[in-house]
Motif scaffolding. Structure first.
Motif, PDB file in Angstrom:
ATOM      1  N   GLY A 182       0.819  -1.193   0.000  1.00  0.00           N
ATOM      2  CA  GLY A 182       0.000   0.000   0.000  1.00  0.00           C
ATOM      3  C   GLY A 182       0.856   1.248   0.000  1.00  0.00           C
ATOM      4  O   GLY A 182       2.086   1.194  -0.034  1.00  0.00           O
ATOM      5  N   CYS A 183       0.191   2.397   0.069  1.00  0.00           N
ATOM      6  CA  CYS A 183       0.908   3.673   0.019  1.00  0.00           C
ATOM      7  C   CYS A 183       1.914   3.815   1.163  1.00  0.00           C
ATOM      8  O   CYS A 183       2.980   4.401   0.995  1.00  0.00           O
ATOM      9  CB  CYS A 183      -0.089   4.825   0.063  1.00  0.00           C
ATOM     10  SG  CYS A 183      -1.198   4.899  -1.356  1.00  0.00           S
ATOM     11  N   ALA A 184       1.563   3.277   2.344  1.00  0.00           N
ATOM     12  CA  ALA A 184       2.406   3.474   3.524  1.00  0.00           C
ATOM     13  C   ALA A 184       3.812   2.917   3.338  1.00  0.00           C
ATOM     14  O   ALA A 184       4.786   3.482   3.829  1.00  0.00           O
ATOM     15  CB  ALA A 184       1.748   2.843   4.746  1.00  0.00           C
ATOM     16  N   GLY A 185       3.941   1.804   2.618  1.00  0.00           N
ATOM     17  CA  GLY A 185       5.245   1.178   2.455  1.00  0.00           C
ATOM     18  C   GLY A 185       5.890   1.416   1.110  1.00  0.00           C
ATOM     19  O   GLY A 185       6.923   0.814   0.807  1.00  0.00           O
ATOM     20  N   CYS A 186       5.313   2.293   0.290  1.00  0.00           N
ATOM     21  CA  CYS A 186       5.821   2.504  -1.066  1.00  0.00           C
ATOM     22  C   CYS A 186       7.077   3.372  -1.045  1.00  0.00           C
ATOM     23  O   CYS A 186       7.117   4.412  -0.376  1.00  0.00           O
ATOM     24  CB  CYS A 186       4.749   3.156  -1.937  1.00  0.00           C
ATOM     25  SG  CYS A 186       5.266   3.430  -3.646  1.00  0.00           S
TER      26      CYS A 186
END
Length: 252
Positions: free
Chosen positions: A15-19
């Motif tokens: 997801g965006c958090a780990g990108c």
């Protein structure tokens, strides 16, 4: 057995958090809770195999896209039906932003290699920008980077001869790779020489001859599409040269 491409995407799907591109994207200023909401309601990821069209000129605007992995080209059809390449896109770049004024795509975007994009549902994104100033600010920054990139392309295309054009293009590409944490001196050209020539307004033979000339001058080493910049300052000097004849080739 899964392909290397599938395995790579499975390993990197997040997801965006780990990108790793989060600092370049719309969720950069959001906290973890806000990022999770944004990621689940606005963003979806999908694979785009090499050669697949992401959208075509004339398609209605349903979503904007961010290149997460891989690269793309933009192109239009000329009056005689041939393809004119108008831009190349790397990871972190927004695709489809030029569609916003008319809400119809003005070009066709095609994957140059096996790639992955994040799809941002436009109507929901638009509503979220109205509600959240942090998202709105980051969206403006993304659009601003598109304008800067377009300006860089104009500077490249304003060069007066083939050596300047190719040198400027390679230097700009090197800067893009460096900004994404990759080597600025060694990279692979994902576009064909024909596509590169279409973008720069040069014949395929001129592109090949100029790259070979750079190799002979020990400015670069080139092996098919693999490029290694040997003499960065020398390449910069070539890019700054002022040619008298517009689009002058190595033949004189």
């Amino acid at each position: 057995m899964a392909s290397n491409f599938t395995q790579s995407l499975s390993a990197n799907r997040t997801g965006c958090a780990g990108c790793y591109l989060r600092h370049l994207c719309l969720s950069a200023d959001l906290n973890d809770a806000e990022t999770e909401i944004f990621s689940s309601h606005i963003v979806s990821q999908r694979r785009v195999p090499k050669g697949e069209v992401l959208f075509r000129a004339g398609d209605p605007l349903d979503a904007l896209f961010v290149t997460r992995l891989g690269s793309f080209k933009s192109s239009v059809l000329t009056e005689n039906g041939s393809e004119q390449v108008t831009d190349f896109h790397m990871s972190g770049e927004v695709l489809g932003a030029e569609t916003i004024p008319t809400e119809y795509h003005t070009c066709t975007v095609t994957a140059l290699e096996d790639s992955e994009i994040c799809s941002l549902r436009y109507r929901e994104l638009e509503a979220l920008c109205d509600r959240d100033p942090k998202i709105s600010r980051q969206f403006r920054l993304l659009l601003g980077r598109k304008i800067v990139a377009a300006h860089q392309n104009l500077l490249i295309l304003g060069c007066t001869n083939s050596t300047q054009l190719l040198a400027s293009f390679l230097l700009n590409l090197a800067r893009k790779f460096e900004a994404r944490g990759f080597s600025k001196s060694e990279f692979v050209l994902r576009m064909t020489r024909g596509e590169l020539g279409s973008f720069l307004g040069l014949k395929l033979e001129t592109v090949s001859r100029t790259l070979t000339h750079f190799d002979e001058l020990n400015l670069i080493e080139i092996n098919q599409r693999h490029v290694r910049i040997i003499n960065l300052e020398g390449l910069k000097a070539v890019a700054k040269e002022s040619g008298r004849a517009k689009r002058k080739t190595l033949q004189g």
